[in-house]
Design an enzyme around this catalytic site. Structure first.
Site, PDB file in Angstrom:
ATOM      1  N   GLY A  72       0.682  -1.388  -0.130  1.00 20.21           N
ATOM      2  CA  GLY A  72       0.091  -0.019   0.044  1.00 20.21           C
ATOM      3  C   GLY A  72       0.852   1.257  -0.133  1.00 20.21           C
ATOM      4  O   GLY A  72       2.118   1.309  -0.124  1.00 20.21           O
ATOM      5  N   SER A 111      -1.361   0.542  11.592  1.00 23.68           N
ATOM      6  CA  SER A 111      -0.566   1.587  12.074  1.00 23.68           C
ATOM      7  C   SER A 111      -0.976   2.178  13.097  1.00 23.68           C
ATOM      8  O   SER A 111      -2.238   2.462  13.468  1.00 23.68           O
ATOM      9  CB  SER A 111      -0.289   2.740  10.743  1.00 23.68           C
ATOM     10  OG  SER A 111       0.371   3.703  11.066  1.00 23.68           O
ATOM     11  N   ASN A 112       0.216   2.728  13.936  1.00 31.87           N
ATOM     12  CA  ASN A 112      -0.412   3.664  14.959  1.00 31.87           C
ATOM     13  C   ASN A 112      -1.070   5.057  14.626  1.00 31.87           C
ATOM     14  O   ASN A 112      -1.661   5.632  15.464  1.00 31.87           O
ATOM     15  CB  ASN A 112       0.990   4.146  15.864  1.00 31.87           C
ATOM     16  CG  ASN A 112       1.871   4.945  14.802  1.00 31.87           C
ATOM     17  OD1 ASN A 112       1.833   6.056  14.900  1.00 31.87           O
ATOM     18  ND2 ASN A 112       2.868   4.249  14.185  1.00 31.87           N
ATOM     19  N   HIS A 113      -1.073   5.362  13.299  1.00 33.81           N
ATOM     20  CA  HIS A 113      -1.674   6.511  12.687  1.00 33.81           C
ATOM     21  C   HIS A 113      -3.298   6.479  12.902  1.00 33.81           C
ATOM     22  O   HIS A 113      -3.945   7.412  12.808  1.00 33.81           O
ATOM     23  CB  HIS A 113      -1.230   6.910  11.357  1.00 33.81           C
ATOM     24  CG  HIS A 113      -0.062   7.307  11.326  1.00 33.81           C
ATOM     25  ND1 HIS A 113       0.566   8.695  11.637  1.00 33.81           N
ATOM     26  CD2 HIS A 113       1.305   6.610  10.925  1.00 33.81           C
ATOM     27  CE1 HIS A 113       1.576   8.940  11.438  1.00 33.81           C
ATOM     28  NE2 HIS A 113       2.221   7.719  11.260  1.00 33.81           N
ATOM     29  N   TYR A 146      -4.101   8.499   5.705  1.00 35.96           N
ATOM     30  CA  TYR A 146      -3.420   7.269   5.821  1.00 35.96           C
ATOM     31  C   TYR A 146      -3.965   6.370   7.073  1.00 35.96           C
ATOM     32  O   TYR A 146      -4.344   5.455   6.945  1.00 35.96           O
ATOM     33  CB  TYR A 146      -1.976   7.578   6.154  1.00 35.96           C
ATOM     34  CG  TYR A 146      -1.057   6.099   6.366  1.00 35.96           C
ATOM     35  CD1 TYR A 146      -0.811   5.338   5.317  1.00 35.96           C
ATOM     36  CD2 TYR A 146      -0.577   6.014   7.544  1.00 35.96           C
ATOM     37  CE1 TYR A 146       0.156   4.224   5.643  1.00 35.96           C
ATOM     38  CE2 TYR A 146       0.093   4.863   7.882  1.00 35.96           C
ATOM     39  CZ  TYR A 146       0.568   3.953   6.891  1.00 35.96           C
ATOM     40  OH  TYR A 146       1.221   3.071   7.131  1.00 35.96           O
ATOM     41  N   LYS A 150      -5.734   2.665   7.118  1.00 34.64           N
ATOM     42  CA  LYS A 150      -5.568   1.585   8.031  1.00 34.64           C
ATOM     43  C   LYS A 150      -6.645   1.208   8.812  1.00 34.64           C
ATOM     44  O   LYS A 150      -6.939  -0.150   9.090  1.00 34.64           O
ATOM     45  CB  LYS A 150      -4.221   1.807   9.030  1.00 34.64           C
ATOM     46  CG  LYS A 150      -2.909   2.214   8.076  1.00 34.64           C
ATOM     47  CD  LYS A 150      -2.707   0.757   7.352  1.00 34.64           C
ATOM     48  CE  LYS A 150      -1.234   0.883   6.689  1.00 34.64           C
ATOM     49  NZ  LYS A 150      -0.763  -0.435   6.038  1.00 34.64           N
ATOM     50  N   SER A 175       7.223   2.526  14.851  1.00 35.74           N
ATOM     51  CA  SER A 175       8.317   3.069  14.059  1.00 35.74           C
ATOM     52  C   SER A 175       9.132   1.957  13.749  1.00 35.74           C
ATOM     53  O   SER A 175       9.964   1.799  14.850  1.00 35.74           O
ATOM     54  CB  SER A 175       8.924   4.260  14.833  1.00 35.74           C
ATOM     55  OG  SER A 175       7.750   5.636  14.579  1.00 35.74           O
ATOM     56  N   ARG A 187       9.383  11.168  20.218  1.00 35.12           N
ATOM     57  CA  ARG A 187       8.129  10.513  19.732  1.00 35.12           C
ATOM     58  C   ARG A 187       8.935   9.339  18.906  1.00 35.12           C
ATOM     59  O   ARG A 187       8.079   7.974  19.124  1.00 35.12           O
ATOM     60  CB  ARG A 187       7.457  11.224  18.600  1.00 35.12           C
ATOM     61  CG  ARG A 187       6.246  10.436  17.887  1.00 35.12           C
ATOM     62  CD  ARG A 187       5.298  11.525  17.072  1.00 35.12           C
ATOM     63  NE  ARG A 187       3.966  10.641  16.748  1.00 35.12           N
ATOM     64  CZ  ARG A 187       4.005  10.018  15.935  1.00 35.12           C
ATOM     65  NH1 ARG A 187       4.908   9.650  14.932  1.00 35.12           N
ATOM     66  NH2 ARG A 187       2.718   9.236  15.556  1.00 35.12           N
TER      67      ARG A 187
END
Length: 246
Positions: A72, A111-113, A146, A150, A175, A187
């Site tokens: 992706g 993802s953490n997003h 994004y 996810k 990360s 972060r």
């Protein structure tokens, strides 16, 4: 007995290459990546946003048991059209092909997003740590298209488990760094997932008896704000690394 077959989508990327090297002792590996110029051994070229191309790859791998779905648009600031085609439609195409070809389980790289906005909103987005330890029971709060893509992937995974029994573990990955060195900003040190912890987490997600789950994927960082207790309790994840002592 032959090793079970595992397809890694996006196997040419950073995470894909870590897994390609680290899972070869357990699985007969196959890969698919849009960046390949042509078929290379067990690796195929395909655009996952094209359902026919995805189906063609699955047809070439009889008795495929597992998929790790990484492919992706990896950009956290990806535009909506790219997310829609590559991350949402592409994930649906992978799950549909997996269902149609009798795959047992998919490990989906979320993802953490998906919950990135707990760290604040613009102009302070990602400039401070979350004031709470975020668990998978917190409502999603994407920090961009994004993250929305996810979250949609997790929803697709849930639908295919409920309707078709296609097992999934969705990993909200932090990360992963090319040099595996978290000595960057605060972060990064909170969200770091070391290469060996990544590999352990994916291995255990593939082999667990848990049929559907969503877990955060970070190392045991002292300053982490993403909760990994569920992964530790349910699938035996035991991270070996901590960014503060690396």
């Amino acid at each position: 007995m032959a090793d079970p077959k595992l397809l890694i989508t996006g196997h040419g990327g950073l995470i894909g290459q870590i897994l390609w090297r680290g899972l070869a002792d357990l699985f007969e590996l196959y890969g698919v990546d849009i960046c390949l110029k042509e078929k290379n051994g067990n690796a195929f070229r395909a655009d996952i946003s094209n359902a026919e191309q995805v189906t063609a790859v699955f047809k070439k791998i009889p008795d495929l048991a597992y998929v790790v779905h990484l492919a992706g648009d990896p950009r956290a600031d990806a535009d909506w059209q790219s997310v829609l085609m590559n991350n949402i439609a592409g994930t649906k195409n992978v799950y549909e092909a997996a269902r149609a070809h009798g795959v047992k389980r998919v490990v989906f790289a979320s993802s953490n997003h998906v919950t990135g906005a707990y760290e604040g909103f613009p102009p302070s987005l990602h400039t401070r740590q979350s004031p709470v330890l975020i668990t998978t029971r917190h409502p999603i709060r994407p920090d961009g298209y994004y993250g929305i893509g996810k979250a949609a992937g997790e929803a697709i995974a849930r639908l295919y488990y409920d309707l078709h029994g296609l097992e999934s573990v969705c990993l909200r990955i932090g990360s992963v760094l090319r040099d595996d060195d978290p000595a960057g900003d605060a972060r990064t040190q909170s969200l770091w997932l070391s290469h060996r912890d990544l590999l352990q987490l994916v291995r255990k997600s593939l082999l667990t008896e848990v049929r559907f789950a969503i877990y955060y994927g970070v190392s045991n960082n002292r300053n982490r704000f993403l909760d990994i207790a569920d992964a530790m309790a349910k699938i035996g994840y035991q991270p070996e690394d901590d960014a503060s002592t690396h």
